[in-house]
Design an enzyme around this catalytic site. Sequence first.
Site, PDB file in Angstrom:
ATOM      1  N   ASN A 115       3.470   0.542 -14.340  1.00  0.00           N
ATOM      2  CA  ASN A 115       2.590   1.591 -14.830  1.00  0.00           C
ATOM      3  C   ASN A 115       1.426   0.987 -15.618  1.00  0.00           C
ATOM      4  O   ASN A 115       1.127  -0.193 -15.482  1.00  0.00           O
ATOM      5  CB  ASN A 115       3.356   2.638 -15.642  1.00  0.00           C
ATOM      6  CG  ASN A 115       2.857   4.049 -15.374  1.00  0.00           C
ATOM      7  OD1 ASN A 115       1.669   4.313 -15.427  1.00  0.00           O
ATOM      8  ND2 ASN A 115       3.778   4.949 -15.081  1.00  0.00           N
ATOM      9  N   ARG A 116       0.776   1.799 -16.454  1.00  0.00           N
ATOM     10  CA  ARG A 116      -0.498   1.415 -17.055  1.00  0.00           C
ATOM     11  C   ARG A 116      -0.374   1.050 -18.537  1.00  0.00           C
ATOM     12  O   ARG A 116       0.427   1.651 -19.261  1.00  0.00           O
ATOM     13  CB  ARG A 116      -1.514   2.554 -16.899  1.00  0.00           C
ATOM     14  CG  ARG A 116      -1.889   2.804 -15.452  1.00  0.00           C
ATOM     15  CD  ARG A 116      -2.620   4.122 -15.253  1.00  0.00           C
ATOM     16  NE  ARG A 116      -3.021   4.271 -13.855  1.00  0.00           N
ATOM     17  CZ  ARG A 116      -2.225   4.740 -12.891  1.00  0.00           C
ATOM     18  NH1 ARG A 116      -0.971   5.110 -13.187  1.00  0.00           N
ATOM     19  NH2 ARG A 116      -2.665   4.834 -11.653  1.00  0.00           N
ATOM     20  N   HIS A 130       0.648  -2.212 -13.367  1.00  0.00           N
ATOM     21  CA  HIS A 130       1.736  -2.905 -12.666  1.00  0.00           C
ATOM     22  C   HIS A 130       1.699  -4.417 -12.846  1.00  0.00           C
ATOM     23  O   HIS A 130       1.989  -5.183 -11.914  1.00  0.00           O
ATOM     24  CB  HIS A 130       1.725  -2.544 -11.191  1.00  0.00           C
ATOM     25  CG  HIS A 130       2.057  -1.117 -10.901  1.00  0.00           C
ATOM     26  ND1 HIS A 130       2.860  -0.351 -11.720  1.00  0.00           N
ATOM     27  CD2 HIS A 130       1.681  -0.292  -9.878  1.00  0.00           C
ATOM     28  CE1 HIS A 130       2.981   0.863 -11.220  1.00  0.00           C
ATOM     29  NE2 HIS A 130       2.268   0.932 -10.109  1.00  0.00           N
ATOM     30  N   HIS A 185       8.935   0.187  -6.404  1.00  0.00           N
ATOM     31  CA  HIS A 185       7.857   1.104  -6.041  1.00  0.00           C
ATOM     32  C   HIS A 185       7.981   1.574  -4.586  1.00  0.00           C
ATOM     33  O   HIS A 185       6.987   1.657  -3.868  1.00  0.00           O
ATOM     34  CB  HIS A 185       6.513   0.429  -6.269  1.00  0.00           C
ATOM     35  CG  HIS A 185       5.385   1.374  -6.565  1.00  0.00           C
ATOM     36  ND1 HIS A 185       4.928   2.294  -5.643  1.00  0.00           N
ATOM     37  CD2 HIS A 185       4.623   1.542  -7.674  1.00  0.00           C
ATOM     38  CE1 HIS A 185       3.922   2.969  -6.169  1.00  0.00           C
ATOM     39  NE2 HIS A 185       3.714   2.543  -7.405  1.00  0.00           N
ATOM     40  N   SER A 186       9.194   1.884  -4.158  1.00  0.00           N
ATOM     41  CA  SER A 186       9.372   2.420  -2.803  1.00  0.00           C
ATOM     42  C   SER A 186       8.827   3.837  -2.697  1.00  0.00           C
ATOM     43  O   SER A 186       8.920   4.632  -3.635  1.00  0.00           O
ATOM     44  CB  SER A 186      10.852   2.427  -2.416  1.00  0.00           C
ATOM     45  OG  SER A 186      11.328   1.116  -2.210  1.00  0.00           O
ATOM     46  N   TYR A 187       8.250   4.125  -1.527  1.00  0.00           N
ATOM     47  CA  TYR A 187       7.815   5.474  -1.187  1.00  0.00           C
ATOM     48  C   TYR A 187       8.818   6.048  -0.186  1.00  0.00           C
ATOM     49  O   TYR A 187       9.000   5.486   0.897  1.00  0.00           O
ATOM     50  CB  TYR A 187       6.435   5.469  -0.531  1.00  0.00           C
ATOM     51  CG  TYR A 187       5.289   5.050  -1.408  1.00  0.00           C
ATOM     52  CD1 TYR A 187       4.421   5.992  -1.963  1.00  0.00           C
ATOM     53  CD2 TYR A 187       5.043   3.704  -1.659  1.00  0.00           C
ATOM     54  CE1 TYR A 187       3.340   5.615  -2.735  1.00  0.00           C
ATOM     55  CE2 TYR A 187       3.965   3.309  -2.445  1.00  0.00           C
ATOM     56  CZ  TYR A 187       3.121   4.262  -2.980  1.00  0.00           C
ATOM     57  OH  TYR A 187       2.051   3.867  -3.746  1.00  0.00           O
ATOM     58  N   ASP A 207       1.036  12.132 -10.388  1.00  0.00           N
ATOM     59  CA  ASP A 207       1.170  10.718 -10.749  1.00  0.00           C
ATOM     60  C   ASP A 207       1.451  10.710 -12.247  1.00  0.00           C
ATOM     61  O   ASP A 207       0.635  10.273 -13.058  1.00  0.00           O
ATOM     62  CB  ASP A 207      -0.102   9.941 -10.403  1.00  0.00           C
ATOM     63  CG  ASP A 207       0.110   8.425 -10.452  1.00  0.00           C
ATOM     64  OD1 ASP A 207       1.227   8.000 -10.792  1.00  0.00           O
ATOM     65  OD2 ASP A 207      -0.847   7.682 -10.162  1.00  0.00           O
ATOM     66  N   GLN A 251       8.430   8.046 -13.096  1.00  0.00           N
ATOM     67  CA  GLN A 251       7.070   8.339 -12.657  1.00  0.00           C
ATOM     68  C   GLN A 251       7.131   8.945 -11.260  1.00  0.00           C
ATOM     69  O   GLN A 251       7.562   8.303 -10.301  1.00  0.00           O
ATOM     70  CB  GLN A 251       6.228   7.056 -12.631  1.00  0.00           C
ATOM     71  CG  GLN A 251       4.763   7.272 -12.294  1.00  0.00           C
ATOM     72  CD  GLN A 251       3.915   7.660 -13.500  1.00  0.00           C
ATOM     73  OE1 GLN A 251       4.412   7.683 -14.633  1.00  0.00           O
ATOM     74  NE2 GLN A 251       2.651   7.962 -13.279  1.00  0.00           N
ATOM     75  N   GLU A 304       9.638   6.324  -9.535  1.00  0.00           N
ATOM     76  CA  GLU A 304       9.694   5.035 -10.216  1.00  0.00           C
ATOM     77  C   GLU A 304      10.413   5.174 -11.557  1.00  0.00           C
ATOM     78  O   GLU A 304       9.870   5.733 -12.504  1.00  0.00           O
ATOM     79  CB  GLU A 304       8.283   4.503 -10.434  1.00  0.00           C
ATOM     80  CG  GLU A 304       7.436   4.441  -9.169  1.00  0.00           C
ATOM     81  CD  GLU A 304       5.961   4.379  -9.487  1.00  0.00           C
ATOM     82  OE1 GLU A 304       5.553   3.474 -10.257  1.00  0.00           O
ATOM     83  OE2 GLU A 304       5.201   5.244  -8.985  1.00  0.00           O
TER      84      GLU A 304
END
Length: 325
Positions: A77-78, A103, A173-175, A232, A270, A290
Amino acid sequence: MSELFGTLSDGTEVHRWTLERAGTRVEVLTYGGIVRSVEVPDQAGRTVNVVLGFAGLDGYVGHPEPFLGALVGRYANRIAGARFELDGRVYALEANNGPNSLHGGSHGFDKRVWDAEPVADGVRLSRVSVHGEEGFPGRLEMSATYTLDASGALHIAYEAVTDAPTVVNPTNHSYFNLAGHYTGNAGGHQLRLAASRYTPVDTDLIPAGPSQEVAGSRFDFREARKVGSGYDHNFVLDKGVTRAPREVAELHDPASGRTLTVATTEPGLQLYTGDHLSEPFAPGDGIALETQHFPDSPNRPDFPSTVLRPGEVFRSETVYGFSAR
């Protein structure tokens, strides 16, 4: 089982490890700790891959931004302003997402080749992140162990130690698209989250102010409903930090009957609905769940701490369970 998956431009070999148990088949790459595929059956027994991924290594190297299936860190994340203060010292990070760090930087964990060794029912990836890598302090010894249990659930367990105070916040970070990885938009999936609060964000997706109640808002997934798009955001899990993984999310595809459950030790999740995915995928083709600590925690003393000190051991575990109904 391990086999050569490809070779990077500098000659470094990347291997693919295949795990298979109880009807689940998972492929993990030593490049970026990437979960390349997760194959599970639907209600009729038809097996497909339910995470977005590429057929070859070139796809991942050539499309780094979506972080498809990757192990991201040191800090998922940020971090606002690409800087944080720890013990009175300010550390400058790479600003790779506007003015912020995302990340772990442009050469974070997801762009590194990890050492691999077999373990019972899985593989253990490890590497040393040297002091100053992407601006983060401390020599960090990090591992991520991927295993399948007797039910076919995928466990990812992280451990880390450091020789100097630092911050650590890895995630996968799988979609997910439970209909199959090339079947189109996943916004029709049903999602349930055990989260009564979320962290509102500014235009740069940095937390703005304290967490807020989800009640009466589009962030309320306490009862399962269609995911849609436009998310997000970090959800504050009701359970907080726990020693053992506890279930916090359920994602269901009504068409195939496949269901994903997520259990974790982490305090946040997330939800990213993939609105910025691009070719060969399209916006909304996958949903990222996430598990992690909150964004910008190093600059937010009111958030659960991500600080790791010498003599401590960082541990985190997330479990992805699969079924069909």
